[in-house]
Design an enzyme around this catalytic site. Structure first.
Site, PDB file in Angstrom:
ATOM      1  N   HIS A   1      16.315  -5.793  -5.912  1.00 35.74           N
ATOM      2  CA  HIS A   1      14.859  -5.655  -5.862  1.00 35.74           C
ATOM      3  C   HIS A   1      14.229  -6.556  -4.802  1.00 35.74           C
ATOM      4  CE1 HIS A   1      14.913  -3.119  -9.423  1.00 35.74           C
ATOM      5  NE2 HIS A   1      15.645  -4.027 -10.037  1.00 35.74           N
TER       6      HIS A   1
ATOM      7  N   LYS B   1       0.039  -7.876 -13.522  1.00 35.82           N
ATOM      8  CA  LYS B   1       0.236  -6.489 -13.108  1.00 35.82           C
ATOM      9  C   LYS B   1      -0.629  -5.540 -13.930  1.00 35.82           C
ATOM     10  CE  LYS B   1       4.919  -6.692 -11.178  1.00 35.82           C
ATOM     11  NZ  LYS B   1       5.002  -8.149 -11.002  1.00 35.82           N
TER      12      LYS B   1
ATOM     13  N   ARG C   1      -1.098 -12.931  -0.182  1.00 40.18           N
ATOM     14  CA  ARG C   1      -0.603 -13.908   0.789  1.00 40.18           C
ATOM     15  C   ARG C   1      -0.068 -13.152   1.989  1.00 40.18           C
ATOM     16  NH1 ARG C   1       4.723 -12.758   0.051  1.00 40.18           N
ATOM     17  NH2 ARG C   1       5.418 -12.326  -2.066  1.00 40.18           N
TER      18      ARG C   1
ATOM     19  N   GLU D   1       5.877   2.426 -17.005  1.00 37.53           N
ATOM     20  CA  GLU D   1       5.522   3.383 -15.973  1.00 37.53           C
ATOM     21  C   GLU D   1       6.570   4.471 -15.894  1.00 37.53           C
ATOM     22  OE1 GLU D   1       5.200   1.152 -12.374  1.00 37.53           O
ATOM     23  OE2 GLU D   1       3.156   0.508 -12.779  1.00 37.53           O
TER      24      GLU D   1
END
Length: 672
Positions: free
Chosen positions: A235, A116, A291, A200
């Site tokens: 999530h 990430k 994907r 973040e």
């Protein structure tokens, strides 16, 4: 184009890929584990290769076995589906080294988006908008604390190598940061072998909007518009739709162009999804999935395209079939993921045999390029009689609907969910109904906290058509026991025949959902008119019933009310589907129970597949009702099997460590 491909996956995505192969005349090869020998995806393919034991680690995650299977079968390419090895750069590299085409992006693109932090650095260089945050290499705790303080709270800590909601913490204030950081790093190290984190700004009430991109090896790159995937639990996505509701045309175009820029930044090839987090009119890059996504069908429904076919053509070095200006949106599509799970128990997975499975009428997969859009589409990797095991994701089916407008698609989804009938594991069908008909979802007021914010309404006790369902259950029981439907002739119902008289029969039931017992009294007069009544809870109604066009369809009247529905009898448990609700009643068959006691028989069976982790009694032991006998483990949870009545243990049939199938007899008990 390829002549033969191997599908390195299972379940509905393997069936989905096989369908496109079949349409294009390509031979498909399935791989399967011990647990999947009789699975639907094996039957859907032209050939099949066994690759190992029941767990994913013993089979679908064994890259060397899959590559070996591809070479032995003569497959020219491997389609990884999603999950398992689909984003594993080592697997993609192994395929290439074996001379087999990996139907996905280059290894370098998978590697670039696998971290990430590294991905965000690339996106920053490509001018793709990013959430304010820290993505640096320096992981000193004090530095991270200062960065979080500078960003401003709340902040989100995320494992750099993470996914699936693991290694994530929301920190509301500076004083809580150190403890949250330590916890996040421990979980990240345990789950991914890497404790690196990024920070973040935590956006309140954000939307999760993603863009489908495609690129080829000839310089072509396009976006196939957007999807909203905001409705999530743990999530993980629950409902998805395309296009994302309420986006102005200029914002939709800006997000699409940013997604293409992200793909070009890593020299992407094939199908990919760029995920954005949105608040107001602003959007920020979150991650890129290298994907095909679980929710790709909604994009297929609104574009009329077969994305698997596009994958195959691009992997075969063909250019993209269409340019950006040739792509268009038509109508609206919504996808609901039907899972075997307990929504009221924190969405814990549920296992067991699908004793009865009926989906609403629809087609499987898309017809093909330019094909007519079916209003209802079912993507499923299981059939009636299959078992939802503890080894894999408990998805039963994806229910996808299309309509000219979002309102029409919503109405169609509501109707389609009412047509879903599942007996065996618990499911989230009723919960999906509640979301679809809730005000925030129906009005498009979407964000990732929708389920938590409306928890009380979504989990409130359901008001169901109890009396109507009971009437249908009684009808099905009377039919099975030889009762007469709407007939005054005693010869139509010999099991209850009385010479020169009527009869009254008390039916003892247990409400399975609420674990409560009650009686219903069925009566018929002796005057030759055949008048029937059904009494329950002090209310007596005139009652008639009839069979429908097949064994599961029944109708009944209670007074002036008329109801029709479907009843599936699983032993003495009658599962009733009527008026969009599902209820279950267990007939307390006193005579059958008395016969069991008379013959001294007692059977205890496994309620689901799992492993025996403790045997608490030995043969010859005398036990009381409720005495714990065996402890099983399934889905990482323990389940204790207790004695249904007092008696003597005659034989214990399994030992600690044994795997047992759903319904397997665990021991025999001589009932006192």
């Amino acid at each position: 184009m390829f002549n033969k491909i191997l599908i390195a996956n299972r379940g509905e995505i393997a069936c989905r890929v096989a369908a496109t192969c079949r349409r294009l005349g390509i031979t498909s090869v399935a791989v399967y584990s011990d647990a999947d020998a009789g699975a639907k995806h094996v039957a859907a393919c032209d050939e099949a290769v066994h690759i190992g034991g029941a767990t994913a680690a013993e089979s679908y995650l064994r890259a060397e076995r899959i590559v070996e299977a591809a070479r032995a079968s003569g497959a020219q390419a491997v389609h990884p589906g999603y999950g398992f090895l689909s984003e594993n750069e080592d697997f993609a590299r192994a395929c290439e080294q074996a001379g087999i085409v990996f139907i996905g992006p280059p290894v370098t693109a998978i590697a670039a988006m696998g971290s990430k932090a590294a991905a965000k650095a690339l996106m920053h260089a490509a001018a793709v908008p990013l959430v304010p945050g820290y993505h640096g290499d320096d992981q000193d705790a004090q530095l991270l604390q200062r960065e979080a303080d500078a960003i401003g709270y709340p902040v989100l800590l995320k494992a750099s190598a993470g996914g699936g909601g693991k290694g994530m913490r929301v920190v509301e204030r500076s004083a809580d940061f150190a403890a949250a950081l330590a916890s996040c790093k421990r979980e990240a190290a345990s789950s991914f072998g890497n404790d690196r984190v990024l920070i973040e700004k935590y956006l309140t009430r954000p939307r999760h909007v993603e863009v489908q991109v495609f690129a080829d090896r000839h310089g072509g790159a396009v976006y196939l518009f957007d999807r909203d995937c905001s409705v999530q639990r743990r999530h993980q996505k629950v409902l998805e739709e395309a296009p994302a509701p309420g986006l102005p045309a200029e914002l939709r175009r800006a997000m699409g162009e940013a997604a293409v820029a992200a793909a070009r930044a890593v020299n992407y090839v094939g199908a990919g999804t760029v995920e954005f987090i949105m608040t107001g009119g602003d959007f920020y890059f979150m991650e890129m999935n290298t994907r095909l996504q679980v929710e790709h069908p909604v994009t297929e429904m609104v574009t009329g395209l077969d994305l698997v076919e596009w994958q195959l053509r691009v992997a075969a070095d063909e250019p993209l079939p269409l340019a950006q200006e040739q792509l268009a949106l038509t109508g609206h599509a919504i996808e609901a993921r039907i899972y075997a799970e307990h929504p009221a128990r924190g969405f814990l997975p549920s296992t067991g045999t699908l004793r009865h499975l009926r989906m609403p009428e629809g087609v499987e997969f898309i017809v093909g390029e330019g094909g007519e859009r079916a209003p209802v589409r079912i993507d499923s990797g299981v059939r009636e009689g299959d078992t939802i095991t503890p080894y894999y994701d408990p998805m039963i089916a994806k229910l996808i609907v299309w309509g000219p407008t979002r309102d029409e698609a919503l109405a169609r989804m509501h109707r389609a969910l009412q047509g879903c009938e599942v007996v065996g594991p618990h499911t989230n069908v009723e919960f999906l109904q509640r979301i679809v008909t809730s005000e925030p979802f129906s009005t498009g007021d979407l964000d990732t906290g929708l389920i938590e914010r409306h928890h009380d309404a979504l989990f409130a006790p359901a008001k169901k058509p109890f009396r109507e369902a009971l009437a249908l259950a009684c009808a099905a029981l009377l039919a099975r026991e030889g009762g007469a439907a709407q007939s005054a002739s005693p010869w139509d119902g010999l099991s209850h025949w009385r010479l020169n008289g009527g009869y009254t029969q008390t039916l003892a039931w247990r409400d399975v959902d609420n674990d409560s017992t009650f009686d219903a009294t069925f009566a018929r007069d002796s005057l030759g008119a055949g008048t029937q009544t059904l009494a329950h809870a002090g209310t007596v109604d005139a009652f008639t019933w009839w069979r429908g066009s097949n064994a599961h369809e029944f109708g009944a009247t209670l007074g002036d009310a008329r109801v029709t529905g479907r009843v599936f009898a699983d032993g003495d448990t009658f599962h009733v589907f009527c008026r969009g609700a599902a209820l279950a009643f267990e007939w307390q068959n006193v005579l059958a129970h008395a016969a069991d006691v008379e013959h001294g028989e007692g059977r205890l069976t496994a309620p689901m597949p799992g492993k025996v982790i403790a045997v608490l009694v030995e043969a010859g032991a005398t036990v009381e009702k409720g005495t714990p006998l065996i402890v099983m483990e399934a889905m990482k949870m323990e389940h204790t099997i207790g004695a249904p009545s007092a008696g003597v243990v005659e034989e214990v049939l399994y030992a600690v460590g044994d795997q047992v199938a759903d319904g397997a007899q665990l021991l025999t008990l001589k009932v006192e």
